[in-house]
Motif scaffolding. Structure first.
Motif, PDB file in Angstrom:
ATOM      1  N   GLN A   1      37.956  44.027 -13.929  1.00 38.23           N
ATOM      2  CA  GLN A   1      38.294  43.977 -15.354  1.00 38.23           C
ATOM      3  C   GLN A   1      37.293  43.163 -16.176  1.00 38.23           C
ATOM      4  O   GLN A   1      37.347  43.173 -17.397  1.00 38.23           O
ATOM      5  N   LEU A   2      36.387  42.454 -15.500  1.00 35.42           N
ATOM      6  CA  LEU A   2      35.420  41.602 -16.196  1.00 35.42           C
ATOM      7  C   LEU A   2      34.482  42.470 -17.040  1.00 35.42           C
ATOM      8  O   LEU A   2      33.775  43.329 -16.506  1.00 35.42           O
ATOM      9  N   LYS A   3      34.466  42.251 -18.330  1.00 33.25           N
ATOM     10  CA  LYS A   3      33.670  43.094 -19.224  1.00 33.25           C
ATOM     11  C   LYS A   3      32.175  42.877 -19.035  1.00 33.25           C
ATOM     12  O   LYS A   3      31.375  43.820 -19.082  1.00 33.25           O
ATOM     13  N   GLU A   4      31.769  41.633 -18.833  1.00 30.68           N
ATOM     14  CA  GLU A   4      30.376  41.279 -18.595  1.00 30.68           C
ATOM     15  C   GLU A   4      30.322  40.185 -17.542  1.00 30.68           C
ATOM     16  O   GLU A   4      31.210  39.324 -17.497  1.00 30.68           O
ATOM     17  N   GLU A   5      29.281  40.196 -16.724  1.00 28.82           N
ATOM     18  CA  GLU A   5      29.205  39.205 -15.651  1.00 28.82           C
ATOM     19  C   GLU A   5      29.165  37.778 -16.172  1.00 28.82           C
ATOM     20  O   GLU A   5      29.716  36.859 -15.547  1.00 28.82           O
ATOM     21  N   LYS A   6      28.539  37.553 -17.330  1.00 28.12           N
ATOM     22  CA  LYS A   6      28.458  36.187 -17.846  1.00 28.12           C
ATOM     23  C   LYS A   6      29.831  35.610 -18.177  1.00 28.12           C
ATOM     24  O   LYS A   6      30.010  34.385 -18.245  1.00 28.12           O
ATOM     25  N   ASP A   7      30.834  36.476 -18.345  1.00 27.51           N
ATOM     26  CA  ASP A   7      32.200  36.003 -18.600  1.00 27.51           C
ATOM     27  C   ASP A   7      32.823  35.369 -17.355  1.00 27.51           C
ATOM     28  O   ASP A   7      33.871  34.733 -17.446  1.00 27.51           O
ATOM     29  N   ALA A   8      32.178  35.543 -16.195  1.00 29.24           N
ATOM     30  CA  ALA A   8      32.727  34.989 -14.950  1.00 29.24           C
ATOM     31  C   ALA A   8      32.773  33.466 -14.981  1.00 29.24           C
ATOM     32  O   ALA A   8      33.609  32.849 -14.321  1.00 29.24           O
ATOM     33  N   LEU A   9      31.885  32.833 -15.755  1.00 32.75           N
ATOM     34  CA  LEU A   9      31.923  31.371 -15.875  1.00 32.75           C
ATOM     35  C   LEU A   9      33.235  30.932 -16.504  1.00 32.75           C
ATOM     36  O   LEU A   9      33.897  30.016 -16.011  1.00 32.75           O
ATOM     37  N   PHE A  10      33.614  31.583 -17.591  1.00 36.57           N
ATOM     38  CA  PHE A  10      34.859  31.237 -18.294  1.00 36.57           C
ATOM     39  C   PHE A  10      36.080  31.585 -17.458  1.00 36.57           C
ATOM     40  O   PHE A  10      37.010  30.780 -17.320  1.00 36.57           O
ATOM     41  N   VAL A  11      36.074  32.774 -16.859  1.00 41.32           N
ATOM     42  CA  VAL A  11      37.254  33.263 -16.140  1.00 41.32           C
ATOM     43  C   VAL A  11      37.396  32.591 -14.770  1.00 41.32           C
ATOM     44  O   VAL A  11      38.457  32.061 -14.432  1.00 41.32           O
ATOM     45  N   GLY A  12      36.337  32.615 -13.969  1.00 39.15           N
ATOM     46  CA  GLY A  12      36.425  32.109 -12.603  1.00 39.15           C
ATOM     47  C   GLY A  12      36.302  30.605 -12.503  1.00 39.15           C
ATOM     48  O   GLY A  12      37.197  29.918 -12.005  1.00 39.15           O
ATOM     49  N   TYR A  13      35.196  30.065 -13.013  1.00 39.84           N
ATOM     50  CA  TYR A  13      34.946  28.625 -12.933  1.00 39.84           C
ATOM     51  C   TYR A  13      35.913  27.852 -13.835  1.00 39.84           C
ATOM     52  O   TYR A  13      36.517  26.851 -13.431  1.00 39.84           O
ATOM     53  N   GLY A  14      36.080  28.341 -15.068  1.00 32.59           N
ATOM     54  CA  GLY A  14      36.938  27.657 -16.025  1.00 32.59           C
ATOM     55  C   GLY A  14      38.389  27.610 -15.600  1.00 32.59           C
ATOM     56  O   GLY A  14      39.061  26.578 -15.728  1.00 32.59           O
ATOM     57  N   ALA A  15      38.909  28.728 -15.087  1.00 30.42           N
ATOM     58  CA  ALA A  15      40.313  28.769 -14.683  1.00 30.42           C
ATOM     59  C   ALA A  15      40.597  27.781 -13.560  1.00 30.42           C
ATOM     60  O   ALA A  15      41.661  27.151 -13.522  1.00 30.42           O
ATOM     61  N   MET A  16      39.648  27.607 -12.636  1.00 28.33           N
ATOM     62  CA  MET A  16      39.872  26.685 -11.533  1.00 28.33           C
ATOM     63  C   MET A  16      39.889  25.241 -12.023  1.00 28.33           C
ATOM     64  O   MET A  16      40.683  24.420 -11.544  1.00 28.33           O
ATOM     65  N   LEU A  17      39.049  24.906 -12.982  1.00 29.70           N
ATOM     66  CA  LEU A  17      39.053  23.557 -13.524  1.00 29.70           C
ATOM     67  C   LEU A  17      40.345  23.273 -14.288  1.00 29.70           C
ATOM     68  O   LEU A  17      40.906  22.174 -14.205  1.00 29.70           O
ATOM     69  N   VAL A  18      40.822  24.261 -15.027  1.00 30.58           N
ATOM     70  CA  VAL A  18      42.095  24.097 -15.743  1.00 30.58           C
ATOM     71  C   VAL A  18      43.234  23.890 -14.751  1.00 30.58           C
ATOM     72  O   VAL A  18      44.149  23.086 -14.971  1.00 30.58           O
ATOM     73  N   GLU A  19      43.168  24.597 -13.638  1.00 29.32           N
ATOM     74  CA  GLU A  19      44.200  24.433 -12.612  1.00 29.32           C
ATOM     75  C   GLU A  19      44.182  23.013 -12.046  1.00 29.32           C
ATOM     76  O   GLU A  19      45.240  22.430 -11.759  1.00 29.32           O
ATOM     77  N   GLY A  20      42.997  22.462 -11.887  1.00 21.43           N
ATOM     78  CA  GLY A  20      42.894  21.085 -11.426  1.00 21.43           C
ATOM     79  C   GLY A  20      43.517  20.112 -12.414  1.00 21.43           C
ATOM     80  O   GLY A  20      44.168  19.134 -12.020  1.00 21.43           O
ATOM     81  N   PHE A  21      43.323  20.369 -13.715  1.00 25.79           N
ATOM     82  CA  PHE A  21      43.926  19.499 -14.724  1.00 25.79           C
ATOM     83  C   PHE A  21      45.445  19.617 -14.707  1.00 25.79           C
ATOM     84  O   PHE A  21      46.156  18.622 -14.894  1.00 25.79           O
ATOM     85  N   LEU A  22      45.943  20.829 -14.484  1.00 23.68           N
ATOM     86  CA  LEU A  22      47.388  21.014 -14.362  1.00 23.68           C
ATOM     87  C   LEU A  22      47.942  20.184 -13.205  1.00 23.68           C
ATOM     88  O   LEU A  22      48.976  19.510 -13.347  1.00 23.68           O
ATOM     89  N   SER A  23      47.277  20.226 -12.065  1.00 25.39           N
ATOM     90  CA  SER A  23      47.728  19.430 -10.914  1.00 25.39           C
ATOM     91  C   SER A  23      47.670  17.933 -11.209  1.00 25.39           C
ATOM     92  O   SER A  23      48.516  17.168 -10.743  1.00 25.39           O
ATOM     93  N   THR A  24      46.669  17.534 -12.008  1.00 22.58           N
ATOM     94  CA  THR A  24      46.586  16.140 -12.422  1.00 22.58           C
ATOM     95  C   THR A  24      47.818  15.748 -13.234  1.00 22.58           C
ATOM     96  O   THR A  24      48.389  14.661 -13.040  1.00 22.58           O
TER      97      THR A  24
END
Length: 564
Positions: free
Chosen positions: A317-340
């Motif tokens: 579903q990724l429209k452009e590969e550069k969006d992977a930073l926001f979707v993949g990397y960003g989502a994991m960091l947000v998840e870490g903040f949630l656990s915090t």
């Protein structure tokens, strides 16, 4: 103290996203020069659907998170709040975020195919087949563990079930507005938000009290339907709207943590290296922080399941590969903040919410009550009754999102593994490649294990298999970086991958030797012994597959080293 921890977490995650994440995108992957994404080249309106990165972020995050970033930290406070917090931060930035980002990018480069396919191409056919069975067992354990969590939430609070049902109706309506009308994303989102409020109101007005067995049946039917219907009919808009739960929870929770002056004195910073933490039938078993921490804290720090989501649905579903930073990397960091925030809520407000029963209360209710207390104490205009309902629906919604996404991934695997039967046994191939049959197979086995009980043995088994898969995925992408990208970046993936593999392998061996035998003794006269037997065999088989996989990896690595 809560303010300081929240600020440190935000500083760490923002710095790594804008500095290290962009280095990976621009220097290692060179995503701005990448070819057209498979979502456009292979668009089919069912699985390959070009999607806005903001909508996809909602689907991806809701799918990877589930109850994992909440359940694990809520259990790990048995060691004290500091050890779990450090594992979340260090694991998230050095393991989880890199794992998620590169798994998503690799799948995009391989036309949205599974990490199993990527492993087969990079490490060899034997590794690919091993990976397939490995992943299939993980999907079953995910359905079992999260199915038990959701059924328990529905049974514990009668308001949660109907709130979720009406939320699904809202998602279908919002999805129609966004994708099949002229209203578009903006108006569709607004309609969805209004309907979410209505769903909460109706759920609060219509509490229901059914047995857990009824909820297991409902969950089974739901995940089969959700994992088989077109992705943009229910799953994608439902996950997108679920992201607003995340935003609201993070905003009110983050503000409450930042303005709070409460000390983290509900639990000590550190209790003992070997806390009584894992154990069946309420008989807790002394568990050393290392190597067993990854059996408890999964998604908040890292998770192999994320690679399955990234390569199973998100890469298509990724429209452009550069969006992977926001979707993949960003989502994991947000998840870490949630656990915090989970750690902050329990350590700062758990005693006020639950008193002396804090550590004897199950992980999810421990979070729900502590989080609601943290928010209402610091933001008194939000009532306690609403915040407890919100927190409970938040957990169950994300857990169900993980369930239906997992079942969809399991369907892909069953269909893919049936391919060798196409010429040898056309009848069997036709049967198992049917999308409804493939969905039912995963859902039935997983819900059966959940129904037979033994949550305390299911969670560490799921987490161990999950983290073992993460180590294998990281080793796979290390080969990808070395072969196809830039060898000078290999160490940044290989070193954490080896550390993770050693840790999780040791933890699962400990689990097989210590926990499974205790489970059989305590549960010998109940149906839960079936869960113990099946999970013990699955874990043992996965350990064997793990060593087969690492053998293939080492041979491949040696051959490439000699060739270089």
């Amino acid at each position: 103290m809560t303010t300081l921890i929240a600020l440190v977490a935000l500083a760490i995650y923002l710095a790594f996203y804008f500095i290290y994440g962009r280095v990976i995108r621009d220097k290692l992957l060179k995503s701005k020069e990448a070819p057209e994404a498979p979502s456009k080249r292979l668009s089919d309106g069912v699985d390959y659907v070009p999607t806005s990165k903001y909508v996809l972020f909602g689907h991806h995050f809701a799918s990877i998170a589930g109850a994992g970033p909440i359940t694990g930290p809520a259990m790990a406070v048995a060691w004290g709040w500091l050890p779990g917090l450090l594992w979340i931060w260090l694991g998230n930035i050095f393991l989880g975020a890199i794992h998620d980002y590169l798994a998503l990018a690799a799948s995009v480069r391989y036309d949205g195919r599974s990490v199993q396919f990527v492993a087969q191409d990079l490490i060899g056919k034997k590794a690919g087949k091993t990976f397939g069975w490995f992943t299939l067992f993980l999907c079953i354990l995910v359905v079992a563990a999260f199915g038990d969590i959701v059924a328990g939430q529905f049974a514990a609070d009668g308001r949660v079930f109907w709130a979720f049902v009406f939320f699904c109706v809202a998602a279908v309506i919002a999805g129609f507005a966004m994708y099949r009308s002229k209203l578009g994303l903006g108006w569709g989102s607004l309609i969805g938000l209004v309907l979410i409020i209505v769903a909460f109101w109706l759920g609060d007005m219509l509490p229901v009290k059914w047995s857990k067995d009824i909820y297991f049946l409902i969950i089974f039917v739901y995940i089969v339907l959700a994992s088989t219907l077109p992705v943009n009919l229910l799953l994608q808009p439902r996950d997108y709207l679920s992201s607003f739960f995340l935003y609201f929870g993070l905003i009110v929770g983050g503000i409450a943590a930042l303005i709070s002056v409460a000390p983290l004195n509900s639990i000590p910073a550190f209790t003992t290296f070997s806390a009584k933490l894992i154990g069946p039938a309420g008989a807790l078993q002394p568990s050393p922080f290392w190597p067993t921490v990854p059996l408890i804290i999964a998604c908040g720090a890292l998770s192999g399941f994320h690679a399955l989501v990234a390569s199973g649905t998100s890469s298509k579903q990724l429209k452009e590969e550069k969006d992977a930073l926001f979707v993949g990397y960003g989502a994991m960091l947000v998840e870490g903040f949630l656990s915090t925030l989970v750690i902050i809520a329990i350590a700062g407000f758990g005693a006020a919410a639950l008193g002396d029963k804090l550590m004897s209360t199950a992980a999810i209710p421990r979070f729900v009550q502590s989080f609601a207390m943290m928010v209402t104490t610091n933001l008194p205009f939000l009532p306690m009754s609403f915040m407890t309902l919100f927190a409970a629906v938040w957990v169950s919604t994300f857990a169900l999102t993980t369930l239906d996404t997992t079942n969809r991934l399991g369907r892909y695997l069953v269909q893919e593994m049936a391919l060798p039967l196409k010429e040898k046994n056309p009848g069997a191939f036709k049967f198992f490649s049917n999308k409804w049959v493939a969905s039912i197979v995963i859902a039935f086995i997983g819900i059966f294990l959940a129904r037979s009980g033994g949550y305390t043995v299911l969670w560490p088994a799921f987490s161990g298999a999950n983290q073992l898969l993460a180590s294998v995925v990281m080793l796979t992408v290390a080969v990808w970086v070395k072969k196809k990208l830039n060898p000078k970046y290999v160490a940044s993936v290989m070193i954490p991958a080896v550390f993770l593999w050693v840790t999780v392998t040791a933890a699962l061996i400990w689990y097989e030797i210590v926990i499974i035998p205790v489970f059989f003794v305590d549960m010998a006269k109940t149906l839960s012994v079936i869960t113990g037997a099946v999970v013990g065999l699955i874990t043992l088989f996965m350990l064997v597959l793990n060593f087969i996989m690492i053998s293939s990896f080492l041979k491949n690595w040696k051959v490439n080293a000699q060739a270089a």
